[in-house]
Design a protein around this motif. Sequence first.
Motif, PDB file in Angstrom:
ATOM      1  N   PRO A 146      27.454  40.970  35.161  1.00 30.04           N
ATOM      2  CA  PRO A 146      27.246  41.757  36.387  1.00 30.04           C
ATOM      3  C   PRO A 146      27.140  40.862  37.625  1.00 30.04           C
ATOM      4  N   GLY A 147      27.735  41.321  38.729  1.00 29.27           N
ATOM      5  CA  GLY A 147      27.619  40.606  39.993  1.00 29.27           C
ATOM      6  C   GLY A 147      28.536  39.416  40.160  1.00 29.27           C
ATOM      7  N   LYS A 148      29.474  39.221  39.251  1.00 28.49           N
ATOM      8  CA  LYS A 148      30.378  38.073  39.330  1.00 28.49           C
ATOM      9  C   LYS A 148      31.557  38.392  40.247  1.00 28.49           C
ATOM     10  N   VAL A 149      31.931  37.426  41.101  1.00 28.88           N
ATOM     11  CA  VAL A 149      33.105  37.594  41.965  1.00 28.88           C
ATOM     12  C   VAL A 149      34.361  37.353  41.133  1.00 28.88           C
ATOM     13  N   ILE A 150      35.232  38.347  41.075  1.00 24.31           N
ATOM     14  CA  ILE A 150      36.478  38.237  40.318  1.00 24.31           C
ATOM     15  C   ILE A 150      37.626  37.863  41.248  1.00 24.31           C
ATOM     16  N   LEU A 151      37.702  38.543  42.380  1.00 25.66           N
ATOM     17  CA  LEU A 151      38.679  38.223  43.421  1.00 25.66           C
ATOM     18  C   LEU A 151      37.936  37.995  44.728  1.00 25.66           C
ATOM     19  N   GLN A 152      38.346  36.980  45.475  1.00 28.01           N
ATOM     20  CA  GLN A 152      37.712  36.669  46.749  1.00 28.01           C
ATOM     21  C   GLN A 152      38.700  36.905  47.884  1.00 28.01           C
ATOM     22  N   GLU A 153      38.294  37.683  48.855  1.00 24.17           N
ATOM     23  CA  GLU A 153      39.148  37.956  50.009  1.00 24.17           C
ATOM     24  C   GLU A 153      39.639  36.655  50.642  1.00 24.17           C
ATOM     25  N   GLY A 154      40.940  36.611  50.949  1.00 28.05           N
ATOM     26  CA  GLY A 154      41.519  35.447  51.602  1.00 28.05           C
ATOM     27  C   GLY A 154      42.132  34.434  50.660  1.00 28.05           C
ATOM     28  N   GLU A 155      41.804  34.518  49.372  1.00 23.67           N
ATOM     29  CA  GLU A 155      42.373  33.584  48.406  1.00 23.67           C
ATOM     30  C   GLU A 155      43.715  34.102  47.892  1.00 23.67           C
ATOM     31  N   GLY A 188      44.574  43.816  41.766  1.00 27.77           N
ATOM     32  CA  GLY A 188      45.161  42.487  41.924  1.00 27.77           C
ATOM     33  C   GLY A 188      46.664  42.493  42.089  1.00 27.77           C
ATOM     34  N   GLU A 189      47.290  43.679  41.924  1.00 25.59           N
ATOM     35  CA  GLU A 189      48.753  43.724  41.945  1.00 25.59           C
ATOM     36  C   GLU A 189      49.330  43.574  43.346  1.00 25.59           C
ATOM     37  N   MET A 190      48.577  43.977  44.378  1.00 27.74           N
ATOM     38  CA  MET A 190      49.154  44.011  45.712  1.00 27.74           C
ATOM     39  C   MET A 190      49.479  42.614  46.234  1.00 27.74           C
ATOM     40  N   SER A 191      48.582  41.660  46.021  1.00 28.85           N
ATOM     41  CA  SER A 191      48.858  40.304  46.506  1.00 28.85           C
ATOM     42  C   SER A 191      49.984  39.655  45.700  1.00 28.85           C
ATOM     43  N   LEU A 192      50.126  40.018  44.421  1.00 33.82           N
ATOM     44  CA  LEU A 192      51.225  39.478  43.617  1.00 33.82           C
ATOM     45  C   LEU A 192      52.564  40.004  44.115  1.00 33.82           C
ATOM     46  N   VAL A 198      44.658  37.772  49.004  1.00 33.09           N
ATOM     47  CA  VAL A 198      43.886  38.955  48.623  1.00 33.09           C
ATOM     48  C   VAL A 198      43.177  39.509  49.862  1.00 33.09           C
ATOM     49  N   THR A 199      43.280  40.813  50.087  1.00 38.34           N
ATOM     50  CA  THR A 199      42.731  41.415  51.307  1.00 38.34           C
ATOM     51  C   THR A 199      41.315  41.942  51.135  1.00 38.34           C
ATOM     52  N   THR A 200      40.875  42.151  49.893  1.00 36.92           N
ATOM     53  CA  THR A 200      39.510  42.604  49.632  1.00 36.92           C
ATOM     54  C   THR A 200      38.950  41.842  48.442  1.00 36.92           C
TER      55      THR A 200
END
Length: 365
Positions: A146-155, A188-192, A198-200
């Motif tokens: 719980p609480g883990k960052v999976i995707l970070q905005e801007g990466e 995660g598909e949108m940035s791919l 990544v926007t969010t």
Amino acid sequence: MDFRNAIFVVTEEQGCPIYNVGEELKVEDNGLRVPEAKPVCLILVQEIIKATAEKRAFEHFSPGQGVQRSKFDCGGCSGLIRFEYKKEKEFATLQMKLLAAAEQRQRMRHLEEFFDLLRCLDIFEPLNDDDLTDLAALLKLREFPPGKVILQEGEPGTHLYIVLSGKVVVVGKDNLVLSELGAGEIFGEMSLLSGEPVTTSVHSREHTKLATLSSKDFKHVLNKFPVLQVFFYRMLVDRAQANTMRAGKIVSGMTGDLAEIAAVDLFQLINSSQKTGRVEMLLEDGEAVVLFNEGELVHARYRNQTGKEALFALLGKNRGRFSYTSGLAEEQKQLPVLGGFMGLIMEGMRRIDEQRERNGQQAGR
């Protein structure tokens, strides 16, 4: 030594367009098996043939007489990989065989879990079982507390994610929670697809299991299964249009889902932009047409209703598809305005509220 059963593993990779670190290449009866759902690289085949032809490459030298060579390079294209001789299956010890069998059982359990999940998703419905098995073989299992960052905005985006269990939240600016995703949903598909960062951000809300597909494998999947390419790029277009609408813009040819922007919000956007054009709606129970002239409502048709009554019936719709086309015919531009826009909207929403109250009273009896 006979190399008909040699196994090579990719240990390093720099820009290789096909293979990933950790994937295995197997020589079996003078043939080469590559990872499931991956194309065969002829350059790599040549390198493997050269490696297996070097009879002294894998010989065990006595101490002081030399060093066993087990690493090889393949750099015949734009990328570079290093692959390493792993073992010969026929010469594996009992412990190695037991370990390999345990790994294979674990892999099969994951494969079955992935397959069952993919079969339940609408996006993969066109694929037959063999194709779906190939796709499932490319997925990797990851777990997040719980609480883990999976995707970070801007990466940069690196993977497609499918939620197996648990929940994740999509977080925007100022830590505003935009949505929550559960089992069977994809992110995660949108940035791919767009190649943009990544926007969010995405965080795990609880202990979460994800199936992941690397960006490289995602591209292979799209190339191998064109039907998925159409689906994902449709998602990209819809998301871009939704972002445009959220920014207060609407352009000719725009299509969208009323789940993303309800009919009342769509009409207000056209009014505030003072657009002249035609909205066509495909709803669960019929089709509708609404005409705007410089942002004002001049015509509405829905099933057997026209004018204000048709408009009022449409304001509560939040399921279905819509399209917007700029411009009206000259005779349509001469149509009288149905009434003051905000007055019509307020009257329509009042009717919707009253109907909801009546429905609630009837349900309570």
